[in-house]
Design an enzyme around this catalytic site. Structure first.
Site, PDB file in Angstrom:
ATOM      1  CG  ASP A  31      -2.065   1.011   1.049  1.00 50.86           C
ATOM      2  OD1 ASP A  31      -3.217   0.572   0.881  1.00 50.86           O
ATOM      3  OD2 ASP A  31      -1.804   2.233   1.076  1.00 50.86           O
ATOM      4  CB  ILE A  32       0.889   4.164  -2.281  1.00 48.72           C
ATOM      5  CG1 ILE A  32       1.995   5.009  -2.855  1.00 48.72           C
ATOM      6  CG2 ILE A  32      -0.357   4.984  -2.048  1.00 48.72           C
ATOM      7  CD1 ILE A  32       1.707   5.531  -4.256  1.00 48.72           C
ATOM      8  CG  ASN A  87     -12.444  -0.016   3.708  1.00 52.58           C
ATOM      9  OD1 ASN A  87     -12.900  -0.334   4.801  1.00 52.58           O
ATOM     10  ND2 ASN A  87     -11.254   0.539   3.568  1.00 52.58           N
ATOM     11  N   GLY A  93     -15.368   4.353   3.789  1.00 52.89           N
ATOM     12  CA  GLY A  93     -14.180   5.116   3.405  1.00 52.89           C
ATOM     13  C   GLY A  93     -13.469   4.557   2.190  1.00 52.89           C
ATOM     14  CD  GLN A  94     -14.811   0.434  -2.306  1.00 51.43           C
ATOM     15  OE1 GLN A  94     -15.967   0.298  -1.890  1.00 51.43           O
ATOM     16  NE2 GLN A  94     -14.310  -0.289  -3.285  1.00 51.43           N
ATOM     17  CG  HIS A 100      -8.814  -2.748  -2.515  1.00 46.19           C
ATOM     18  ND1 HIS A 100      -9.739  -1.951  -3.165  1.00 46.19           N
ATOM     19  CD2 HIS A 100      -8.544  -2.129  -1.342  1.00 46.19           C
ATOM     20  CE1 HIS A 100      -9.991  -0.887  -2.424  1.00 46.19           C
ATOM     21  NE2 HIS A 100      -9.284  -0.971  -1.315  1.00 46.19           N
ATOM     22  CG  HIS A 102      -7.112  -2.559   3.038  1.00 45.38           C
ATOM     23  ND1 HIS A 102      -6.287  -1.484   2.820  1.00 45.38           N
ATOM     24  CD2 HIS A 102      -8.308  -2.237   2.498  1.00 45.38           C
ATOM     25  CE1 HIS A 102      -6.956  -0.535   2.181  1.00 45.38           C
ATOM     26  NE2 HIS A 102      -8.202  -0.960   1.971  1.00 45.38           N
TER      27      HIS A 102
HETATM   28  P1  AMP Z   1      -9.789   1.807   0.188  1.00 41.69           P
HETATM   29  O1  AMP Z   1      -9.857   3.072   0.997  1.00 41.69           O
HETATM   30  O2  AMP Z   1     -10.268   0.583   0.913  1.00 41.69           O
HETATM   31  O3  AMP Z   1     -10.449   1.996  -1.162  1.00 41.69           O
HETATM   32  O4  AMP Z   1      -8.239   1.550  -0.031  1.00 41.69           O
HETATM   33  C1  AMP Z   1      -7.513   2.002  -1.122  1.00 41.69           C
HETATM   34  C2  AMP Z   1      -6.062   1.843  -0.765  1.00 41.69           C
HETATM   35  O5  AMP Z   1      -5.309   1.936  -1.957  1.00 41.69           O
HETATM   36  C3  AMP Z   1      -5.540   2.931   0.180  1.00 41.69           C
HETATM   37  O6  AMP Z   1      -5.009   2.327   1.363  1.00 41.69           O
HETATM   38  C4  AMP Z   1      -4.459   3.625  -0.637  1.00 41.69           C
HETATM   39  O7  AMP Z   1      -3.344   4.016   0.135  1.00 41.69           O
HETATM   40  C5  AMP Z   1      -4.087   2.555  -1.650  1.00 41.69           C
HETATM   41  N1  AMP Z   1      -3.549   3.059  -2.911  1.00 41.69           N
HETATM   42  C6  AMP Z   1      -4.067   4.030  -3.711  1.00 41.69           C
HETATM   43  N2  AMP Z   1      -3.290   4.203  -4.801  1.00 41.69           N
HETATM   44  C7  AMP Z   1      -2.273   3.292  -4.690  1.00 41.69           C
HETATM   45  C8  AMP Z   1      -1.135   2.979  -5.501  1.00 41.69           C
HETATM   46  N3  AMP Z   1      -0.889   3.613  -6.652  1.00 41.69           N
HETATM   47  N4  AMP Z   1      -0.307   2.004  -5.070  1.00 41.69           N
HETATM   48  C9  AMP Z   1      -0.532   1.359  -3.905  1.00 41.69           C
HETATM   49  N5  AMP Z   1      -1.588   1.604  -3.103  1.00 41.69           N
HETATM   50  C10 AMP Z   1      -2.439   2.573  -3.487  1.00 41.69           C
END
Ligand code: AMP
Length: 114
Positions: A31-32, A87, A93-94, A100, A102
């Site tokens: 995760d970024i 989520n 908070g998606q 995906h 986590h």
């Molecule tokens: P959600 O809030 O459940 O939709 O989670 C989306 C997740 O994607 C968040 O934890 C972000 O930090 C992660 N995210 C968004 N863009 C990227 C990316 N380019 N590479 C890795 N993780 C990402």
């Protein structure tokens, strides 16, 4: 692949990622913006916006993805445990509307009332 989807773009190699696992149906990236010492995302290659968009056949795909996560978690050093979060929608908070899972760990976590 869906246009304007960050995870589809990562899968296509258009956006860089730290990929730690990949097979024919899924990939796992770091995760970024990590929310725990260890934070990865298990992502189906097929674009599903939400669980509710999946057919019965798709759910078989999801079952296999969940079944793969323990081996990936071992590879990530999470033998002491980890938490999975999926989520679904705005109240959760998606932020990325490509399903995906986590994978969070690396320390003991509370389970707060939300
Ligand atoms: P959600 O809030 O459940 O939709 O989670 C989306 C997740 O994607 C968040 O934890 C972000 O930090 C992660 N995210 C968004 N863009 C990227 C990316 N380019 N590479 C890795 N993780 C990402």
């Amino acid at each position: 692949m869906k246009n304007d989807c960050v995870f589809c773009a990562i899968e296509a190699g258009e956006i860089p990622s730290q990929k730690v696992y990949e097979d024919e149906r899924m990939f796992v990236i770091k995760d970024i913006e990590p929310k725990a010492p260890v934070h990865y995302l298990a992502i189906p290659k097929r674009h599903y916006k939400l669980l509710r968009d999946m057919t019965d056949a798709d759910r078989d795909d999801l079952g296999k993805i969940f079944a793969t996560i323990p081996a990936v978690a071992d590879r990530l050093g999470l033998q002491n445990g980890y938490r999975l979060i999926v989520n679904q929608g705005d109240d959760a908070g998606q932020t990325v509307f490509h399903l995906h899972i986590h994978i969070l760990g690396g320390h003991a976590m509370d389970f707060p009332e939300l």
